[in-house]
Design an enzyme around this catalytic site. Structure first.
Site, short mmCIF file in Angstrom:
data_model
loop_
_atom_site.label_atom_id
_atom_site.label_comp_id
_atom_site.label_asym_id
_atom_site.label_seq_id
_atom_site.Cartn_x
_atom_site.Cartn_y
_atom_site.Cartn_z
N ASP A 159 2.60 -4.34 -1.29
CA ASP A 159 2.78 -5.70 -1.81
C ASP A 159 3.56 -6.55 -0.82
OD1 ASP A 159 1.55 -4.70 -4.14
OD2 ASP A 159 2.85 -5.88 -5.46
N TYR A 185 17.36 13.79 -26.00
CA TYR A 185 18.30 13.04 -26.87
C TYR A 185 17.81 11.61 -27.08
CZ TYR A 185 21.23 16.98 -25.46
OH TYR A 185 21.71 18.23 -25.20
N LYS A 200 13.24 8.46 3.81
CA LYS A 200 14.55 8.15 3.23
C LYS A 200 15.35 9.45 3.22
CE LYS A 200 17.69 5.61 1.52
NZ LYS A 200 18.37 4.60 2.36
N ASP A 242 14.45 1.44 3.91
CA ASP A 242 15.17 0.17 3.73
C ASP A 242 15.10 -0.67 5.01
OD1 ASP A 242 16.74 2.18 4.89
OD2 ASP A 242 18.57 1.70 3.78
N ASP A 285 3.38 2.15 -2.05
CA ASP A 285 3.09 1.13 -3.08
C ASP A 285 3.90 -0.13 -2.80
OD1 ASP A 285 2.19 0.05 -5.59
OD2 ASP A 285 4.19 0.50 -6.36
C1 IPM Z 1 -1.11 0.05 -7.19
C2 IPM Z 1 -0.43 -0.10 -8.53
C3 IPM Z 1 -0.32 1.24 -9.24
C4 IPM Z 1 0.44 2.21 -8.35
C5 IPM Z 1 0.35 1.17 -10.62
C6 IPM Z 1 -0.31 0.17 -11.48
C7 IPM Z 1 0.45 2.50 -11.27
O1 IPM Z 1 0.82 -0.71 -8.36
O2 IPM Z 1 -2.24 0.55 -7.15
O3 IPM Z 1 -0.54 -0.38 -6.18
O4 IPM Z 1 1.66 2.13 -8.24
O5 IPM Z 1 -0.22 3.05 -7.75
MN MN Z 2 1.15 -1.48 -6.38
#
Ligand code: IPM
Ligand code: MN
Ligand code: NAD
Length: 356
Positions: A247, A144, A186, A219, A243
């Site tokens: 970070d 949709y 999770k 979490d 992922d």
């Molecule tokens: C990473 C990046 C990728 C992922 C993205 C860009 C698709 O964030 O390599 O960490 O999530 O694998």
């Molecule tokens: Mn990433």
């Protein structure tokens, strides 16, 4: 004849175009010092190529990559092109075609970097991220389109093979380190795939009596990483959780600009790919301020994978010594440009006798 390695280089987009040449300069230096050659083939694939050709790489692109010993990637992503075209047109197909099912992401506090949080000085962990299935699946769709009742569905795909090989790799790694494996889960909210993840991880651990398994909800795990970063050794996580944790852990170590990753096909049936954890950073692209440490460290991981651990150690020691001397890019509170930091690493490599 000297040892030779064929490396496919894809600088890609944004700051990838800045940190890849910086790292190649240092990699070439360290290779010369250790008596081997890196035969670099640079592929101009990425968003500029997409603009010109309507695809991220030529139709025989993956076949060409298959012939190399390793792939050295910068970053992919352009603010004007949907990520689904760029990332699913280049990065994700490479990971899947070459069955790079482990994404290995070490994080530790480097010398000379002011701690972001209390306890970060003890940070020394490795994230083992499942890299080819899980939440990153193409199964699903939208219906949709454009209607008020538009809907989207995306199915996560978790297989016994996929979970167990990630868990086994992580457990083996933990056995050679501090013997502690944390599994990110999770299973209280995601009631099909995550209990299955927990079961398969637990089954795999039967072969690793010396490794302690801690199952932690994602979490709470995110909070614990900030509150007690030194408590972790190896973390095994699904594609998405791994992922996000990468970070977070990179930031705890000072900046996501220092974090490296190896997309591994551990059996070496296919080439593995080495890249920083960060992306193309459009906000700083072209300014010459990107931190090249993640790319340099990814280069060191590549050397290790190729069987050149002495050269890998020397490269790592060189950027660590520069950091210890106070040479830092902007993301770490310093004023060095990408070029100045790279000059520092290159000078250090040139100054000292090669270590066996
Ligand atoms: C990473 C990046 C990728 C992922 C993205 C860009 C698709 O964030 O390599 O960490 O999530 O694998
Ligand atoms: Mn990433
Ligand atoms: P990003 O990692 O590119 O940037 C996030 C923040 O960190 C930005 O403020 C950036 O300036 C900073 N940063 C990142 N690397 C740095 C470095 N080496 N030195 C100094 N600062 C650095 O993440 P994003 O902004 O969410 O994504 C930008 C694009 O990159 C998107 O298209 C995304 O999909 C893509 N991406 C690609 C990869 C990859 O190729 N493997 C990884 C992550 C994101």
């Amino acid at each position: 004849m000297t040892r030779q390695y064929d490396i496919a280089v894809i600088a890609g987009d944004g700051i990838g175009l800045e940190v890849v040449p910086a790292a190649l300069r240092c990699l070439t230096l360290v290779a010369e010092r250790h008596g081997f050659a890196l035969n670099l083939t640079e592929y101009p694939w990425g968003s500029a190529y997409f603009r010109a050709h309507g695809a991220m790489l030529p139709t025989d692109g993956l076949d060409r990559l298959a012939r190399h010993d390793a792939i050295f990637l910068g970053a992919v992503g352009d603010p004007e092109i949907p990520d689904v075209e760029t990332l699913w047109g280049l990065l994700i197909p490479i990971r899947r075609t070459f069955d790079q099912y482990i994404n290995l992401r070490p994080v530790r506090t480097l010398p000379g970097i002011p701690a972001r949080v209390v306890g970060a000085e003890d940070l020394d962990l490795v994230i083992v991220r499942e890299n080819v299935e899980g939440e990153y699946s193409a199964v699903g769709g939208r219906i949709y389109r454009g209607e008020p009742h538009e809907a989207a569905m995306q199915e996560a795909v978790f297989t016994r093979r996929g979970i167990s090989r990630a868990a086994r790799y992580a457990a083996e790694l933990a056995a050679g380190r501090r013997g502690l494996l944390t599994s990110a889960t999770k299973s209280n909210g995601i009631v099909h795939t995550m209990p299955f993840w927990d079961e398969v991880v637990a089954e795999t651990m039967v072969d690793f009596p010396g490794v302690r398994l801690d199952k932690v909800l994602i979490d709470a795990l995110a909070a614990k990483l900030v509150l007690d970063p030194g408590a972790f050794d190896v973390i095994v996580a699904s594609n998405l959780f791994g992922d996000i944790l990468s970070d977070l852990a990179g930031a705890l170590a000072g900046s996501i600009g220092v974090a490296p990753s190896g997309n591994l096909n551990p059996e070496k049936r296919h080439p593995s790919m080495f890249e920083p954890v960060h992306g193309s950073a459009p906000d700083i692209a072209g300014l010459g301020v990107a931190n090249p440490v993640g790319q340099l460290w990814a280069g060191a991981m590549m050397l290790d994978h190729l069987g050149e651990p002495a050269a890998a150690g020397e490269l790592t020691a060189a950027f660590e010594a520069c950091l210890a001397d106070g040479l830092r890019t902007r993301d770490l509170g310093g004023a060095a440009s990408t070029g100045e930091f790279t000059d520092g690493v290159a000078a250090r490599l040139a100054a000292e006798p090669a270590r066996a």
